[in-house]
Enzyme design. Structure first.
Site, PDB file in Angstrom:
ATOM      1  CD  GLU A   1     -50.909  72.239  43.418  1.00  0.00           C
ATOM      2  OE1 GLU A   1     -52.080  72.063  43.062  1.00  0.00           O
ATOM      3  OE2 GLU A   1     -49.964  72.357  42.617  1.00  0.00           O
TER       4      GLU A   1
ATOM      5  CB  THR B   1     -53.233  59.820  38.114  1.00  0.00           C
ATOM      6  OG1 THR B   1     -52.046  60.407  37.556  1.00  0.00           O
ATOM      7  CG2 THR B   1     -52.851  58.568  38.896  1.00  0.00           C
TER       8      THR B   1
ATOM      9  CE  LYS C   1     -52.260  64.683  37.644  1.00  0.00           C
ATOM     10  NZ  LYS C   1     -52.994  63.763  38.537  1.00  0.00           N
TER      11      LYS C   1
END
Length: 271
Positions: free
Chosen positions: A173, A29, A140
């Site tokens: 996280e 992203t 990711k």
């Protein structure tokens, strides 16, 4: 907003794509400002590492060229870059010769409230826990069902992010961000060798903090240590840094080290 598949404008994919069937791929992203991605080298480094670990033979130079051209056309906004292993027949076994698919999608910047960065955010304590899989830790990859389940746990604007822990209760996280704590002037973030996503802003802040001579520690963060922190903040490649002011009735001030890293993040993102 435009989208490209394998370097050409497109709005559809083959139903045989392994990204759809198995989440067999990776994504980035990417913030785009003035026609360029400010954290390009960090994104490309993570993408290269992910492709290496998943065994996806991506032409990284071609991907870089397409990403830069797409970003130049977008001007301002967010690019989502997805890599899949390409098409395949039924079954988990990868095709003998993979033809990776390159997907670029665009969207406007999310309208995050300015107060998140100014005054800090409240975290929702997610019940969804992160499973441990060292082979995928840090990547990711396209399978984000843990984050989907965690984000579905709260609605409304009271909580800007969720706190995610692993099966042992260690703090890892946020749902869509990385987390740092400050304790006795040391900057601490979670070890992501078992689970979690190694964010590009996390990597950039760690590099910047070390360059500034700050004490940095990457280690396990037991929940008790998290609650004892002097400062807590979140980071990602779109919003930069958000101070954390509270979770489950526990409160933290917005401290000086958080503000220092917030300013560094703004410079990194050209905000």
């Amino acid at each position: 907003m435009p989208s490209w598949v394998d370097g050409h404008p497109a709005e559809s994919l083959s139903i045989k794509d392994r990204g759809l069937a198995y989440g067999d791929g990776l994504f980035e992203t990417i913030a785009v400002r003035a026609g360029r991605p400010p954290l390009l080298e960090y994104h490309m480094a993570r993408l290269a590492e992910g492709c290496r670990r998943l065994g996806i033979p991506l032409d990284l130079q071609l991907m870089r060229t397409e990403l830069l051209a797409f970003s130049a056309g977008l001007g301002e906004g967010v690019t989502k870059l997805m890599i899949t292993r390409g098409e395949g027949l039924r079954g988990y076994a990868p095709p003998p010769v993979a033809l990776p698919r390159r997907i670029l999608q665009s969207s406007p910047f999310p309208a995050y409230p300015e107060v998140n960065g100014e005054e800090g955010v409240q975290l929702y304590p997610c019940l969804t826990r992160l499973a441990e899989q060292p082979l995928l830790a840090g990547l990711k990859h396209l399978n984000r069902l843990e984050q989907v389940l965690a984000r579905s746990e709260w609605q409304g604007s009271e909580f800007a992010e969720g706190l995610m822990r692993d099966l042992s209760g260690r703090v890892i996280e946020g749902v869509f961000s990385n987390l740092f704590i400050v304790h006795e002037c040391a900057l601490i973030t979670a070890d992501l060798s078992r689970c979690g996503v190694a964010g590009v802003m996390r990597a950039a802040l760690l590099d910047s903090a070390r360059a500034e001579g700050l004490k940095v520690d990457v280690r396990d963060i037991p929940f008790e240590d998290f609650l004892k922190a002097d400062e807590v903040f979140l980071c990602n490649s779109l919003f930069g840094v958000w101070p954390v002011r509270s979770v489950t009735g526990h409160h933290w001030p917005v401290g000086p080290l958080t503000r220092k890293l917030q300013a560094i993040a703004r410079d990194l993102l050209d905000i």
